[in-house]
Design a protein around this motif. Sequence first.
Motif, PDB file in Angstrom:
ATOM      1  N   CYS A   1      57.859  29.999  31.440  1.00 30.47           N
ATOM      2  CA  CYS A   1      56.849  30.453  30.484  1.00 30.47           C
ATOM      3  C   CYS A   1      57.526  31.349  29.459  1.00 30.47           C
ATOM      4  O   CYS A   1      57.447  32.574  29.536  1.00 30.47           O
TER       5      CYS A   1
ATOM      6  N   VAL B   1      54.470  33.555  26.246  1.00 30.37           N
ATOM      7  CA  VAL B   1      53.177  33.853  26.840  1.00 30.37           C
ATOM      8  C   VAL B   1      52.558  35.042  26.132  1.00 30.37           C
ATOM      9  O   VAL B   1      53.199  36.070  25.937  1.00 30.37           O
TER      10      VAL B   1
ATOM     11  N   GLN C   1      45.857  31.263  31.225  1.00 29.61           N
ATOM     12  CA  GLN C   1      46.863  31.811  30.330  1.00 29.61           C
ATOM     13  C   GLN C   1      46.347  31.782  28.902  1.00 29.61           C
ATOM     14  O   GLN C   1      45.651  30.847  28.492  1.00 29.61           O
TER      15      GLN C   1
ATOM     16  N   CYS D   1      51.831  26.984  31.704  1.00 30.39           N
ATOM     17  CA  CYS D   1      52.960  27.433  30.879  1.00 30.39           C
ATOM     18  C   CYS D   1      53.034  26.568  29.625  1.00 30.39           C
ATOM     19  O   CYS D   1      53.849  25.650  29.516  1.00 30.39           O
TER      20      CYS D   1
ATOM     21  N   THR E   1      54.899  30.314  40.897  1.00 27.36           N
ATOM     22  CA  THR E   1      53.732  30.483  40.046  1.00 27.36           C
ATOM     23  C   THR E   1      52.571  31.058  40.831  1.00 27.36           C
ATOM     24  O   THR E   1      52.210  30.535  41.883  1.00 27.36           O
TER      25      THR E   1
ATOM     26  N   LEU F   1      53.283  36.841  32.266  1.00 34.22           N
ATOM     27  CA  LEU F   1      52.298  35.885  32.780  1.00 34.22           C
ATOM     28  C   LEU F   1      51.219  36.677  33.484  1.00 34.22           C
ATOM     29  O   LEU F   1      51.506  37.634  34.176  1.00 34.22           O
TER      30      LEU F   1
END
Length: 496
Positions: free
Chosen positions: A24, A27, A44, A85, A447, A482
């Motif tokens: 990612c 972000v 996100q 992502c 994740t 994130l």
Amino acid sequence: MKTNGVAKAALAVGLSATALAQSCDKVLVPSYDLPVVAAGWQAQLVAGELTKPRSLQFDSSGALLVVESGKGITRHTLKDNGGTCISVSESKTLIDEKTLNHGIALSKDGKTLYASSASAVYAWDYDSEAGTVSGKREIVTNMSNNDLVTRTLLLSQKEDGYLLVSRGSADGNEVQAEDVNNGLSQIRAFDISNVTSSTKAYNYNEDGIVLGWGLRNSVGVGEHPITGGIYAVENSIDGVTRNGKDIHENNPGEELNFFGYLNGTKTANQGRNFGYPKCFAVWDVSEIPENDNLKHGSQFAITEENAQTVSGNKLTDETCASDYVAPRLTFPAHYAPLDIKFSPKGDTAYVTFRGSFDKTDPVGYRLSSIAFDPSTGDPTVSAENSREALKDIIMNKDNSVCPDKCFRPVGLAFDGEERLWMTSDSTGEIYVLLKTEENPTSTENGTIVTGTDDASPSGSATGGDEDDDSAAGRLGMGNGWLWAGVVGVAGVLALI
């Protein structure tokens, strides 16, 4: 950036921050407190600094088309690293047209793009590979009114050629809305299968199939993907009184209404009046005086008087029940639903609630889901039990700071990977949400995959350090940030 005790607990579940930073690489972090995300979901922030983004549409090349109210339609090419992502690699203005304010639709073959202003629906030839449009023409006209000017568009995926257009009205137009021939407060379907560049545009007030009327402002319109049933979510009135008593805090309820099908199947609801401006849905019976015959979800009259209903009867709660269509489900007052999209399997409907205007304590400001029976295309919850219909997916941590310091969701769209995309018009943002597992127990590939089992705003959600300028007051790019919910940490959001 400082890491507090909650964030340390989040790291303890086995997350690899390095892996996240690598996958990612771009972000964003909102300038307000991080939203709360439900269990089995990750979310996100993908884009910011847009101009009132409203409705969304993916084209056949995977680019995201966004109606930016007062600006036009922009096209965004995405860099997809999997999951949530995702970042925007290129953006451009596709249609520079300041009158466009909400609606968008794309033909099945991806070659015709539709969009709406307050007065008309337009069409363009669209080349998804080149990202260009040409040949603007009017499809539907004569829709102007002085307020509630969104014109939602839905191009049926079950019955080819039908374009649905929702049109509201405004305070001061109540008398006109009582006449179906005025075209106010309605949803109409237009057969555009044979429309060409030389075809005369439809007149909204005179043409099309009336799916329903007596609808103050049904901004969100959706089609069930299995049955083809048409549903819409209704924004009801503000400042309501009943026989002189103020009951506006918790009444009337917002609505989910059912309008039948486009395939010719006859239903009791199609083409009927749903109440506005005479009858409205009960949310809180106790707040309403003279409520002996009322229950949650039933229709009530603002003032029981000698005014006539559409059938010529005296206006009472009883004639509201007999002469008008009650909602299929009723939602809390002032939630302001603005979109409804069904999952591809038809087992869930997702509804954005932009949030309250006429309410002492702010409510709404969330994305919620409703369980559906995919085979019947009907909600699994009965109308009487519709207080239990909504399951929150993403919401603001603290509604008391809304509407100024929180997201206000509007438009929804699914991409080819069944990820759900959502706009926030007030903050100029676009989010992506991914459903992972209902009850996950571990992380995968570094994740974070879940939030909490109860996505409640009273949970102890924790945002970033307010002294860190990458999180406070602006959208930070890069830095390996994130945010998502964390397995086993109740009510927590982590910044990494």
